[in-house]
Design a protein around this motif. Structure first.
Motif, PDB file in Angstrom:
ATOM      1  N   UNK A   1      85.226  -2.666 -84.030  1.00 30.61           N
ATOM      2  CA  UNK A   1      85.222  -3.269 -85.360  1.00 30.61           C
ATOM      3  C   UNK A   1      86.530  -4.012 -85.619  1.00 30.61           C
ATOM      4  N   UNK A   2      87.648  -3.430 -85.179  1.00 33.21           N
ATOM      5  CA  UNK A   2      88.947  -4.093 -85.308  1.00 33.21           C
ATOM      6  C   UNK A   2      88.947  -5.392 -84.507  1.00 33.21           C
ATOM      7  N   UNK A   3      88.433  -5.334 -83.285  1.00 27.68           N
ATOM      8  CA  UNK A   3      88.382  -6.524 -82.434  1.00 27.68           C
ATOM      9  C   UNK A   3      87.561  -7.629 -83.092  1.00 27.68           C
ATOM     10  N   UNK A   4      86.467  -7.242 -83.751  1.00 26.66           N
ATOM     11  CA  UNK A   4      85.621  -8.232 -84.420  1.00 26.66           C
ATOM     12  C   UNK A   4      86.351  -8.877 -85.595  1.00 26.66           C
ATOM     13  N   UNK A   5      87.096  -8.081 -86.346  1.00 29.65           N
ATOM     14  CA  UNK A   5      87.858  -8.634 -87.470  1.00 29.65           C
ATOM     15  C   UNK A   5      88.931  -9.605 -86.971  1.00 29.65           C
ATOM     16  N   UNK A   6      89.626  -9.217 -85.906  1.00 26.12           N
ATOM     17  CA  UNK A   6      90.649 -10.098 -85.351  1.00 26.12           C
ATOM     18  C   UNK A   6      90.026 -11.387 -84.822  1.00 26.12           C
ATOM     19  N   UNK A   7      88.874 -11.262 -84.162  1.00 20.33           N
ATOM     20  CA  UNK A   7      88.197 -12.449 -83.619  1.00 20.33           C
ATOM     21  C   UNK A   7      87.793 -13.409 -84.730  1.00 20.33           C
ATOM     22  N   UNK A   8      87.394 -12.858 -85.880  1.00 19.87           N
ATOM     23  CA  UNK A   8      86.991 -13.700 -87.011  1.00 19.87           C
ATOM     24  C   UNK A   8      88.138 -14.557 -87.516  1.00 19.87           C
ATOM     25  N   UNK A   9      89.361 -14.119 -87.233  1.00 17.58           N
ATOM     26  CA  UNK A   9      90.546 -14.884 -87.634  1.00 17.58           C
ATOM     27  C   UNK A   9      91.109 -15.714 -86.487  1.00 17.58           C
ATOM     28  N   UNK A  10      90.375 -15.771 -85.363  1.00 14.82           N
ATOM     29  CA  UNK A  10      90.860 -16.502 -84.198  1.00 14.82           C
ATOM     30  C   UNK A  10      91.948 -15.765 -83.446  1.00 14.82           C
ATOM     31  N   UNK A  11      91.979 -14.421 -83.613  1.00 19.93           N
ATOM     32  CA  UNK A  11      93.025 -13.605 -82.996  1.00 19.93           C
ATOM     33  C   UNK A  11      92.418 -12.546 -82.089  1.00 19.93           C
ATOM     34  N   UNK A  12      91.291 -12.858 -81.467  1.00 18.24           N
ATOM     35  CA  UNK A  12      90.528 -11.869 -80.713  1.00 18.24           C
ATOM     36  C   UNK A  12      91.286 -11.235 -79.560  1.00 18.24           C
ATOM     37  N   UNK A  13      90.819 -10.054 -79.147  1.00 15.76           N
ATOM     38  CA  UNK A  13      91.452  -9.327 -78.046  1.00 15.76           C
ATOM     39  C   UNK A  13      91.286 -10.038 -76.713  1.00 15.76           C
ATOM     40  N   UNK A  14      90.381 -11.016 -76.643  1.00 16.71           N
ATOM     41  CA  UNK A  14      90.188 -11.762 -75.398  1.00 16.71           C
ATOM     42  C   UNK A  14      91.140 -12.953 -75.297  1.00 16.71           C
ATOM     43  N   UNK A  15      92.020 -13.098 -76.276  1.00 15.94           N
ATOM     44  CA  UNK A  15      92.938 -14.243 -76.280  1.00 15.94           C
ATOM     45  C   UNK A  15      93.919 -14.166 -75.117  1.00 15.94           C
ATOM     46  N   UNK A  16      94.158 -15.273 -74.437  1.00 15.91           N
ATOM     47  CA  UNK A  16      95.166 -15.297 -73.368  1.00 15.91           C
ATOM     48  C   UNK A  16      96.582 -15.119 -73.903  1.00 15.91           C
ATOM     49  N   UNK A  17      96.753 -15.217 -75.205  1.00 12.27           N
ATOM     50  CA  UNK A  17      98.075 -15.025 -75.805  1.00 12.27           C
ATOM     51  C   UNK A  17      98.431 -13.554 -75.992  1.00 12.27           C
ATOM     52  N   UNK A  18      97.463 -12.666 -75.785  1.00 14.39           N
ATOM     53  CA  UNK A  18      97.728 -11.239 -75.932  1.00 14.39           C
ATOM     54  C   UNK A  18      98.376 -10.707 -74.660  1.00 14.39           C
ATOM     55  N   UNK A  19      99.628 -10.246 -74.792  1.00 16.09           N
ATOM     56  CA  UNK A  19     100.384  -9.797 -73.617  1.00 16.09           C
ATOM     57  C   UNK A  19     100.150  -8.337 -73.284  1.00 16.09           C
ATOM     58  N   UNK A  20      99.931  -7.506 -74.298  1.00 12.88           N
ATOM     59  CA  UNK A  20      99.825  -6.066 -74.060  1.00 12.88           C
ATOM     60  C   UNK A  20      99.343  -5.377 -75.317  1.00 12.88           C
ATOM     61  N   UNK A  21      98.943  -4.120 -75.138  1.00 15.60           N
ATOM     62  CA  UNK A  21      98.643  -3.240 -76.259  1.00 15.60           C
ATOM     63  C   UNK A  21      99.633  -2.086 -76.214  1.00 15.60           C
TER      64      UNK A  21
END
Length: 403
Positions: free
Chosen positions: A71-91
């Motif tokens: 659900x968090x991933x879906x909310x982030x994706x709705x803002x163009x900040x999805x977990x599949x973004x190549x800009x995400x370096x780490x968790x």
């Protein structure tokens, strides 16, 4: 394009707090909270901090942590900040207990996860939830570095004289009984920011940090390294807290079992959930307690006095441990917002070089600031903590791509 974003996850038993940060400028892109996971109605609050969107909130059944993170991933994706973004370096994951083995942020491997699991007996309320969050995030992004940042790590620099309990050594070693300390990310961040506020390097500053929230802890930091802290094997030891007793004679447990007929679980619940401020006066919100004090409520006044008495004892003790104190820093919900607590904690300690300026202390601000008069030998500061930024910074320093 380099990956500069870090998602910070703080997984509790029925909640997930999260923040997405861009480490190129330490800015926040989104923050949120999923709570009441596994209950009939769960709630997700999500706030994007870019693009002008407002807070979104929805209530619906969220069965488990996997569903929560999706659900968090879906909310982030709705803002163009999805977990599949190549800009995400780490968790980066907050992990409460790292024992003695983990003294720094650590890339999570199967062996690391197994060691965190082995520490569950000394952190039964926290580590299982942290593990669940890690496994869920790994399943969602198995290709991405996952980093554990431990609450206990900052305190592993304590000397053995501070970390050991005076019990049989063989028994203590067999069962990992020693003082570990908690809130380490906060103490690390605040001690460093206090040095910055004084215009000095952390290596040149001795600081007493008072992290006062519903959970509360103190630390003595010499030259950037923790040499003493108030929490122990668990977060129960030390200061009076919202629902935790802090220091008590260990024989209280035996007395309540033998004379009161209470089980170990009942005593555990008493000391962790029905003690502290709520046990003394029925409230654990310092704002409400102060309102009652101002109205002449005797129970609230006694609870406040006990809280301050314990706090003052620790200030004096840590002053003695450090020998020289450059600053005392108040932080977390109570420390940052309750001016009467700061004033009362320092009152009467003028011989130690401590004083609070009434006007400066009354100012409300989100900025780090000094509240001591210019003549005070020891600076008294209010330094807002930022555990999520600390976790993100440690995570990115370990695995980020600086190119």
């Amino acid at each position: 394009m380099s990956a500069t974003r870090v998602l910070v996850l703080n997984s509790g038993s029925s909640s997930v707090k999260y923040q997405l940060l861009d480490m190129s400028d330490s800015s926040r892109l989104a923050v949120g909270l999923v709570e009441r996971i596994g209950e009939e109605t769960s709630r997700l609050k999500h706030t994007p901090l870019t693009g002008g969107g407002g807070e979104r909130e929805r209530e619906e059944p969220i069965a488990d942590h996997e569903a929560a993170l999706k659900a968090v991933a879906a909310e982030l994706a709705a803002d163009g900040l999805g977990l599949d973004s190549p800009e995400l370096a780490a968790i980066g994951h907050r992990v409460v207990h790292g024992g003695l083995k983990f003294t720094a942020p650590t890339v999570i491997t199967d062996d690391v996860l197994a060691e965190i699991e082995r520490l569950v007996p000394v952190a039964p309320l926290h580590n299982p939830a942290n593990i669940t969050g890690i496994r869920t995030a790994q399943a969602l992004r198995p290709d991405l570095p996952q980093v554990a940042v431990f609450d206990t790590a900052f305190h592993t620099t304590m000397p053995e004289a501070a970390a050991r309990y005076a019990i049989d050594v063989a028994t203590a070693d067999e069962h990992r009984v020693r003082r570990y300390g908690f809130h380490g990310t906060s103490h690390a961040y605040v001690s460093r920011e206090t040095a910055k506020l004084l215009g000095k390097a952390p290596a040149d500053v001795n600081v007493i940090v008072l992290h006062l929230g519903n959970g509360a802890s103190a630390s003595a930091v010499r030259g950037g390294r923790c040499v003493e802290t108030s929490m122990g094997l668990t977060p129960l030891e030390g200061l009076v807290m919202g629902t935790r007793s802090g220091d008590v004679d260990p024989a209280v447990v035996f007395h309540l079992a033998r004379v009161g007929g209470m089980s170990i679980d009942e005593v555990d619940t008493l000391l962790n959930k029905k003690s502290g401020l709520v046990g003394l006066c029925g409230d654990n919100d310092m704002r409400e307690i102060r309102r009652r004090v101002d109205e002449g409520d005797e129970a609230a006044s006694l609870a406040f006095d006990i809280y301050i008495h314990r706090l003052k004892k620790y200030i004096g003790a840590y002053y003695a441990v450090l020998g020289r104190v450059d600053a005392i820093a108040f932080t977390a919900g109570v420390g940052e917002n309750a001016a009467p607590v700061r004033e009362a904690a320092v009152a009467g300690l003028e011989e130690l070089g401590l004083a609070v300026d009434g006007e400066l202390n009354a100012v409300r601000s989100d900025e780090a600031r000094l509240i001591s008069p210019e003549y005070a030998r020891v600076a008294v500061a209010v330094v807002p903590t930022d555990e999520e930024l600390e976790i993100a910074q440690q995570t990115y320093a370990l695995v980020g791509n600086p190119s």
